[in-house]
Design a protein around this motif. Structure first.
Motif, PDB file in Angstrom:
ATOM      1  N   MET A   1       0.846  -1.197   0.000  1.00 52.72           N
ATOM      2  CA  MET A   1       0.000   0.000   0.000  1.00 52.72           C
ATOM      3  C   MET A   1       0.878   1.243   0.000  1.00 52.72           C
ATOM      4  N   SER A   2       0.443   2.274  -0.694  1.00 55.60           N
ATOM      5  CA  SER A   2       1.204   3.511  -0.775  1.00 55.60           C
ATOM      6  C   SER A   2       1.329   4.165   0.595  1.00 55.60           C
ATOM      7  N   ILE A   3       2.463   4.835   0.828  1.00 55.30           N
ATOM      8  CA  ILE A   3       2.601   5.634   2.044  1.00 55.30           C
ATOM      9  C   ILE A   3       1.903   6.977   1.881  1.00 55.30           C
ATOM     10  N   ASN A   4       1.479   7.267   0.654  1.00 51.16           N
ATOM     11  CA  ASN A   4       0.857   8.555   0.380  1.00 51.16           C
ATOM     12  C   ASN A   4      -0.666   8.457   0.367  1.00 51.16           C
ATOM     13  N   CYS A   5      -1.209   7.969   1.462  1.00 55.24           N
ATOM     14  CA  CYS A   5      -2.666   7.895   1.573  1.00 55.24           C
ATOM     15  C   CYS A   5      -3.064   8.011   3.040  1.00 55.24           C
ATOM     16  N   ILE A   6      -4.288   8.470   3.257  1.00 52.06           N
ATOM     17  CA  ILE A   6      -4.797   8.681   4.610  1.00 52.06           C
ATOM     18  C   ILE A   6      -4.895   7.366   5.369  1.00 52.06           C
ATOM     19  N   ARG A   7      -5.137   6.284   4.673  1.00 52.00           N
ATOM     20  CA  ARG A   7      -5.270   4.966   5.300  1.00 52.00           C
ATOM     21  C   ARG A   7      -4.060   4.638   6.179  1.00 52.00           C
ATOM     22  N   THR A   8      -2.866   4.983   5.721  1.00 54.61           N
ATOM     23  CA  THR A   8      -1.665   4.675   6.509  1.00 54.61           C
ATOM     24  C   THR A   8      -1.686   5.398   7.853  1.00 54.61           C
ATOM     25  N   LEU A   9      -2.277   6.592   7.880  1.00 58.42           N
ATOM     26  CA  LEU A   9      -2.332   7.357   9.127  1.00 58.42           C
ATOM     27  C   LEU A   9      -3.200   6.659  10.166  1.00 58.42           C
ATOM     28  N   ILE A  10      -4.322   6.082   9.732  1.00 59.66           N
ATOM     29  CA  ILE A  10      -5.218   5.385  10.667  1.00 59.66           C
ATOM     30  C   ILE A  10      -4.518   4.161  11.243  1.00 59.66           C
ATOM     31  N   GLU A  11      -3.842   3.400  10.386  1.00 61.44           N
ATOM     32  CA  GLU A  11      -3.156   2.192  10.845  1.00 61.44           C
ATOM     33  C   GLU A  11      -2.008   2.532  11.788  1.00 61.44           C
ATOM     34  N   ASP A  12      -1.233   3.561  11.447  1.00 59.24           N
ATOM     35  CA  ASP A  12      -0.097   3.945  12.291  1.00 59.24           C
ATOM     36  C   ASP A  12      -0.555   4.466  13.645  1.00 59.24           C
ATOM     37  N   ALA A  13      -1.651   5.239  13.657  1.00 59.70           N
ATOM     38  CA  ALA A  13      -2.162   5.762  14.927  1.00 59.70           C
ATOM     39  C   ALA A  13      -2.648   4.636  15.824  1.00 59.70           C
ATOM     40  N   ASN A  14      -3.205   3.590  15.227  1.00 58.38           N
ATOM     41  CA  ASN A  14      -3.649   2.435  16.009  1.00 58.38           C
ATOM     42  C   ASN A  14      -2.474   1.739  16.674  1.00 58.38           C
ATOM     43  N   VAL A  15      -1.318   1.737  16.026  1.00 62.01           N
ATOM     44  CA  VAL A  15      -0.121   1.106  16.595  1.00 62.01           C
ATOM     45  C   VAL A  15       0.488   1.973  17.688  1.00 62.01           C
ATOM     46  N   SER A  16       0.596   3.282  17.424  1.00 65.38           N
ATOM     47  CA  SER A  16       1.309   4.150  18.364  1.00 65.38           C
ATOM     48  C   SER A  16       0.435   4.707  19.481  1.00 65.38           C
ATOM     49  N   HIS A  17      -0.867   4.931  19.210  1.00 65.12           N
ATOM     50  CA  HIS A  17      -1.744   5.570  20.195  1.00 65.12           C
ATOM     51  C   HIS A  17      -3.118   4.889  20.248  1.00 65.12           C
ATOM     52  N   PRO A  18      -3.185   3.594  20.465  1.00 67.45           N
ATOM     53  CA  PRO A  18      -4.483   2.890  20.368  1.00 67.45           C
ATOM     54  C   PRO A  18      -5.539   3.399  21.328  1.00 67.45           C
ATOM     55  N   GLU A  19      -5.151   3.796  22.540  1.00 73.47           N
ATOM     56  CA  GLU A  19      -6.142   4.192  23.544  1.00 73.47           C
ATOM     57  C   GLU A  19      -6.450   5.685  23.540  1.00 73.47           C
ATOM     58  N   LYS A  20      -5.744   6.454  22.725  1.00 73.32           N
ATOM     59  CA  LYS A  20      -5.974   7.896  22.718  1.00 73.32           C
ATOM     60  C   LYS A  20      -7.294   8.220  22.026  1.00 73.32           C
ATOM     61  N   ILE A  21      -7.990   9.256  22.519  1.00 73.18           N
ATOM     62  CA  ILE A  21      -9.253   9.671  21.910  1.00 73.18           C
ATOM     63  C   ILE A  21      -8.964  10.280  20.547  1.00 73.18           C
ATOM     64  N   ALA A  22      -9.567   9.687  19.530  1.00 71.42           N
ATOM     65  CA  ALA A  22      -9.391  10.178  18.164  1.00 71.42           C
ATOM     66  C   ALA A  22     -10.445  11.228  17.809  1.00 71.42           C
ATOM     67  N   ILE A  23     -11.696  10.933  18.153  1.00 71.15           N
ATOM     68  CA  ILE A  23     -12.812  11.825  17.819  1.00 71.15           C
ATOM     69  C   ILE A  23     -13.761  11.887  19.007  1.00 71.15           C
ATOM     70  N   LYS A  24     -14.264  13.078  19.251  1.00 73.15           N
ATOM     71  CA  LYS A  24     -15.337  13.195  20.238  1.00 73.15           C
ATOM     72  C   LYS A  24     -16.401  14.153  19.720  1.00 73.15           C
ATOM     73  N   PHE A  25     -17.636  13.875  20.142  1.00 67.64           N
ATOM     74  CA  PHE A  25     -18.771  14.689  19.708  1.00 67.64           C
ATOM     75  C   PHE A  25     -19.802  14.681  20.818  1.00 67.64           C
ATOM     76  N   ASN A  26     -19.958  15.833  21.477  1.00 65.77           N
ATOM     77  CA  ASN A  26     -20.819  15.934  22.653  1.00 65.77           C
ATOM     78  C   ASN A  26     -20.364  14.919  23.701  1.00 65.77           C
ATOM     79  N   GLU A  27     -21.228  13.957  24.058  1.00 63.70           N
ATOM     80  CA  GLU A  27     -20.870  12.999  25.100  1.00 63.70           C
ATOM     81  C   GLU A  27     -20.218  11.738  24.547  1.00 63.70           C
ATOM     82  N   LYS A  28     -20.157  11.606  23.222  1.00 63.24           N
ATOM     83  CA  LYS A  28     -19.601  10.401  22.609  1.00 63.24           C
ATOM     84  C   LYS A  28     -18.135  10.609  22.256  1.00 63.24           C
ATOM     85  N   GLU A  29     -17.350   9.533  22.312  1.00 64.58           N
ATOM     86  CA  GLU A  29     -15.954   9.606  21.890  1.00 64.58           C
ATOM     87  C   GLU A  29     -15.501   8.214  21.444  1.00 64.58           C
TER      88      GLU A  29
END
Length: 524
Positions: free
Chosen positions: A1-29
């Motif tokens: 897979m190309s390194i020049n795509c948004i998909r790589t960012l999601i996979e890398d963030a899962n490896v480096s920061h799995p428990e960190k809040i990615a998105i929140k909206f009102n009471e949901k996160e």
């Protein structure tokens, strides 16, 4: 897979920061681990639709965490995302569906009714479970748990966003996966975004500036705090409660923020966590700058100038905002800008000419619109009298922006006007032709109709409709009918009746809009 795509960012963030809040909206996160899981589930389901590679999938819904998952799910497949702003009317959505042959639409319960008004025979997916014949995210999250992997090329089409072209009908601009990740890289760099930032997701995700909020958050492993801007008080509560540090805005948002009585606005101390403010999509007035400076005294404000055909051209350093507030700044990294006169020569300082964009962030062209593409995307030969092309490949593409600007002696650019007569209001580009066409179709009693704009500091430009008919039509009646066919930002602010309209002396088939505009300004 190309390194020049948004998909790589999601996979890398899962490896480096799995428990960190990615998105929140009102009471949901949702954290990065669960985000990847849900994105994979949606991507897996979409891939099982067995649509041809490159098929277009639309998202027509209100803002939510599910909407972001849908965006990232599509970008994790070899399909192409087509954002459909919820402000569009069903007939406008139908036009886009036909124009780029959308095969599937992802929506929510609120917009499902609008889609049912459209003659759409493709797949429909809803966030909520609504009907036994319509798949839902709720069901997909429950039953689709198989492993998912994908192969994406950076040069593949990723997104088609729609704005209004020279003919007045919406034209889709094609954006690659490489474009998306390049835009996240450059913005994260010059804004100095950080891992612990909370980025406000206030802008709608219909164009690149709004989508970039998502991609910058992923690129820096930051947190995206979604918000639907309706009332100024709710917006300030969002900034305070979500502890927002980075706030992307449009000028209309800035004016709306401070449209309340001063005693209803929070103190600067409560907003002290905000360290970066950005604006694009129109002019920022002195009043807006004064209000921002008063309530966000320690925040850096970046004014930016983007294009339909390229992600961004310029930004103005925060240190220059009060020195040259009318400037659109200097080129962003990896971009060269030139100002050409009608002879193709480079303009002298303070001489007005057309802005030519060379370098990074140029999109692929207009979808199924070769004429519009050829008008904007030019061979680098257009710069033959400005740069040395000896020994260089001459098939490089640059953008002839249609923006008329000048550059001062220190290299700062200033916007003057647009080549065409597009109206820019509330952060949107509006074609007079489309409004005139709707009037012609729905008001047979109207003999002549002219749509143009006049300056308005609050919304940049306000739309004016002048028409002639045998007798005057109640303005409320006109507005009521137009609202059935046009997005809210396209409804005229002023409606004026005249027994006859002036014509251009050299072409009696054309209405003299400039004369009408001058008459209106004189009366005011």
């Amino acid at each position: 897979m190309s390194i020049n795509c948004i998909r790589t960012l999601i996979e890398d963030a899962n490896v480096s920061h799995p428990e960190k809040i990615a998105i929140k909206f009102n009471e949901k996160e949702i954290n990065y681990k669960d985000l990847l899981k849900k994105v994979n589930q949606i991507a897996f389901y979409l891939s099982e639709l067995n649509l041809p590679k490159g098929s277009r999938i639309g998202i027509y819904s209100t803002k939510s965490i599910e909407q972001v998952i849908a965006i990232l799910g599509i970008l994790s497949t070899d399909y192409v995302l087509v954002p459909l702003t919820r402000l569009l009317k069903p007939e406008q959505v139908e036009y886009i569906i036909k124009d780029c042959d959308i095969k599937c639409i992802i929506t929510d319960r609120l917009k499902l009714e609008s889609i049912e008004e459209i003659n759409f025979d493709g797949q429909i997916i809803s966030y909520e479970t609504t009907h036994k014949d319509i798949a839902s995210f709720e069901e997909i999250f429950k039953y689709y748990n198989k492993p998912y992997s994908c192969t994406i090329n950076g040069h593949d089409n990723a997104v088609i966003t729609y704005s209004f072209g020279l003919t007045g009908t919406p034209k889709g601009i094609v954006i690659s996966h490489r474009n998306l990740i390049d835009s996240a890289r450059v913005v994260s760099s010059y804004l100095d975004l950080k891992e612990d930032d909370v980025i406000s997701g206030t802008l709608i995700f219909n164009l690149d500036y709004g989508l970039n909020q998502i991609f910058c958050s992923l690129y820096k492993r930051a947190t995206l705090a979604l918000h639907r801007f309706i009332l100024a008080g709710d917006f300030f509560n969002h900034l305070i409660n979500d502890e927002v540090t980075v706030v992307p805005l449009m000028p209309i948002n800035i004016s709306s923020m401070f449209d309340e009585d001063e005693h209803k606005l929070p103190s600067a101390d409560l907003l002290a966590k905000v360290r970066v403010l950005t604006s694009s999509g129109g002019n920022v007035t002195h009043k807006m700058l004064n209000d921002l400076d008063k309530y966000f005294p320690d925040a850096k404000f970046y004014s930016m100038h983007g294009l339909t055909e390229a992600f961004r051209s310029t930004y103005l350093e925060p240190s220059q905002i009060w020195i040259r507030p009318d400037s659109i700044g200097k080129p962003i990294p990896d971009v060269e800008l030139y100002v050409l006169n009608e002879e193709g020569k480079e303009c002298k300082p303070r001489e007005i000419g057309e802005l030519i964009h060379r370098g990074g962030y140029i999109y692929k062209g207009y979808w199924n619109a070769p004429v519009e593409t050829s008008e904007r995307f030019k061979s680098i030969q257009i710069l033959k009298d400005v740069i040395n092309l000896e020994g260089q490949l001459t098939d490089e593409i640059v953008v002839a922006t249609g923006d008329y600007v000048y550059k001062d002696e220190e290299g700062y650019f200033y916007f003057v006007s647009r080549h065409d007569d597009m109206i820019k209001t509330r952060g949107f580009r509006v074609s007079p032709f489309e409004i005139e066409s709707v009037v012609a179709k729905n008001f047979p009693m109207v003999e002549q109709c002219a749509i143009f704009s006049i300056a308005n500091e609050e919304i940049e430009e306000e739309i004016v409709m002048v028409y002639s008919a045998r007798s005057e039509i109640a303005s409320k009646e006109i507005v009521f009918e137009l609202k059935k066919h046009l997005a809210s930002y396209m409804i005229p602010n002023k409606i004026i009746y005249k027994k006859s309209l002036p014509l251009v002396p050299s072409d009696k088939s054309k209405i003299n809009k400039e004369e009408l505009k001058q008459e209106l300004l004189k009366d005011n």
